[in-house]
Design an enzyme around this catalytic site. Structure first.
Site, short mmCIF file in Angstrom:
data_model
loop_
_atom_site.label_atom_id
_atom_site.label_comp_id
_atom_site.label_asym_id
_atom_site.label_seq_id
_atom_site.Cartn_x
_atom_site.Cartn_y
_atom_site.Cartn_z
N ILE A 21 0.82 -1.21 0.00
CA ILE A 21 0.00 0.00 0.00
C ILE A 21 0.86 1.26 0.00
CG2 ILE A 21 -1.66 1.34 1.37
CD1 ILE A 21 -2.81 -1.38 2.33
N ASP A 66 13.89 2.77 11.12
CA ASP A 66 13.04 1.87 11.89
C ASP A 66 12.12 2.76 12.72
OD1 ASP A 66 11.83 0.19 13.73
OD2 ASP A 66 13.66 -0.90 14.23
N VAL A 67 10.84 2.80 12.36
CA VAL A 67 9.93 3.75 13.01
C VAL A 67 9.70 3.45 14.48
CG1 VAL A 67 8.78 4.37 10.86
CG2 VAL A 67 7.85 2.51 12.26
N SER A 145 -6.59 -1.22 9.72
CA SER A 145 -6.87 -2.53 9.14
C SER A 145 -8.31 -2.85 9.47
CB SER A 145 -5.96 -3.61 9.75
OG SER A 145 -6.40 -4.92 9.42
N TYR A 158 -1.32 -8.35 16.43
CA TYR A 158 -1.69 -7.50 15.29
C TYR A 158 -3.05 -6.85 15.53
CZ TYR A 158 -2.33 -5.99 10.46
OH TYR A 158 -2.53 -5.24 9.32
N SER A 193 0.51 -8.08 -0.98
CA SER A 193 1.79 -7.47 -0.64
C SER A 193 2.71 -8.59 -0.19
CB SER A 193 1.63 -6.45 0.49
OG SER A 193 1.23 -7.10 1.69
N TYR A 218 -15.13 -12.51 1.68
CA TYR A 218 -15.45 -11.13 1.36
C TYR A 218 -16.63 -11.09 0.37
CZ TYR A 218 -10.76 -9.95 3.18
OH TYR A 218 -9.65 -9.79 3.97
#
Length: 258
Positions: A21, A66-67, A145, A158, A193, A218
């Site tokens: 993305i 590296d955030v 997400s 996650y 991805s 979906y």
């Protein structure tokens, strides 16, 4: 032009911008005339993406960061300030997924996922604010997400990180609105991805079986591609969304309404 207003010479930072993305978002902003800084913690992947994106526009740069590391994020925005003097749009897109349920997720896995997905957005937003105040768009867009809205088994870190990121988006609105900075989010479903491929391939049955099973869940019957998501990010950065803050756009093929 994709949008009625122009992004010409706007300054945009996209974390996780070398693939998926983030790369699609970077491509669209470049096509709209923006200066784009893609951020990735792997310098080699960042350089490879940069070479491809510069075929679209020379107004692209790459910064290894590296955030989850505060000092590296400080260096990132110091570099943006030296180079451009301001920032118009921040897309907090960097994210990782480590599968595991409550009983088998380790502390290290938990800390790693929340470090990138949540702490990274916190650091980037915090150090971007002084530059955003000098910019025109003054927009932060977070990639959450569908799993920030609903849960699934075997992905507790996650899900937790993305649910918290949605609440972070809302809380940041109240602090940043007086500064003229808008904060919104996109909530995509499964999107093709490298990370998505690894997740699907790591499950029993392999990629094809698991991707097909997910697509069948979906209503639209397919997995997203990055360009299904990227235009929503540009919309949230545009003047067409000037009265939107604290919102989240769900791009999930209808999954969460079931």
């Amino acid at each position: 032009m994709l949008f009625a207003d122009s992004f010409t010479d706007q300054v945009v930072v996209v974390t996780g911008g070398s693939s998926g993305i983030g790369r699609a978002v970077a491509e669209l902003f470049l096509r709209e005339g923006a200066h784009v800084v893609i951020v990735n913690r792997d310098p080699e992947r960042g350089a490879a993406a940069l070479a491809e994106l510069r075929k679209i526009s020379p107004q692209c740069a790459s910064f290894p960061c590296d955030v989850s590391c505060e000092d590296q994020v400080k260096d990132l925005f110091s570099s943006v300030e030296r180079t451009y003097g301001r920032l118009d749009v921040l897309h907090n897109n960097a994210g990782i997924s480590v599968g595991g349920g409550l009983l088998d997720t380790t502390r290290e896995q938990w800390d790693t996922v929340l470090g990138v997905n949540l702490r990274g957005a916190f650091f980037c937003s915090k150090y971007a604010v002084p530059l955003l105040q000098k910019g025109e768009r003054k927009a932060i867009i977070n990639t959450v997400s569908e799993l920030g809205l609903v849960a699934t088994r075997g992905s507790i870190a996650y899900c937790s990180s993305k649910g918290a990121l949605l609440q972070f988006t809302r809380a940041a609105v109240l602090e940043l609105a007086p500064l003229g900075i808008r904060v919104n989010a996109v909530c995509p479903a499964g999107t093709e991805s490298e990370m998505f491929y690894r997740d699907m391939a790591s499950c029993e049955g392999g990629y094809e079986v698991n991707a097909a099973r997910l697509a069948a869940s979906y209503p639209l019957g397919r997995i997203a591609v990055p360009m299904d998501i990227a235009p929503a990010v540009l919309f949230l950065a545009s003047s067409g969304a000037s009265f939107m803050t604290g919102a989240h756009i769900v791009l999930d093929a209808g999954f969460t309404i079931q």
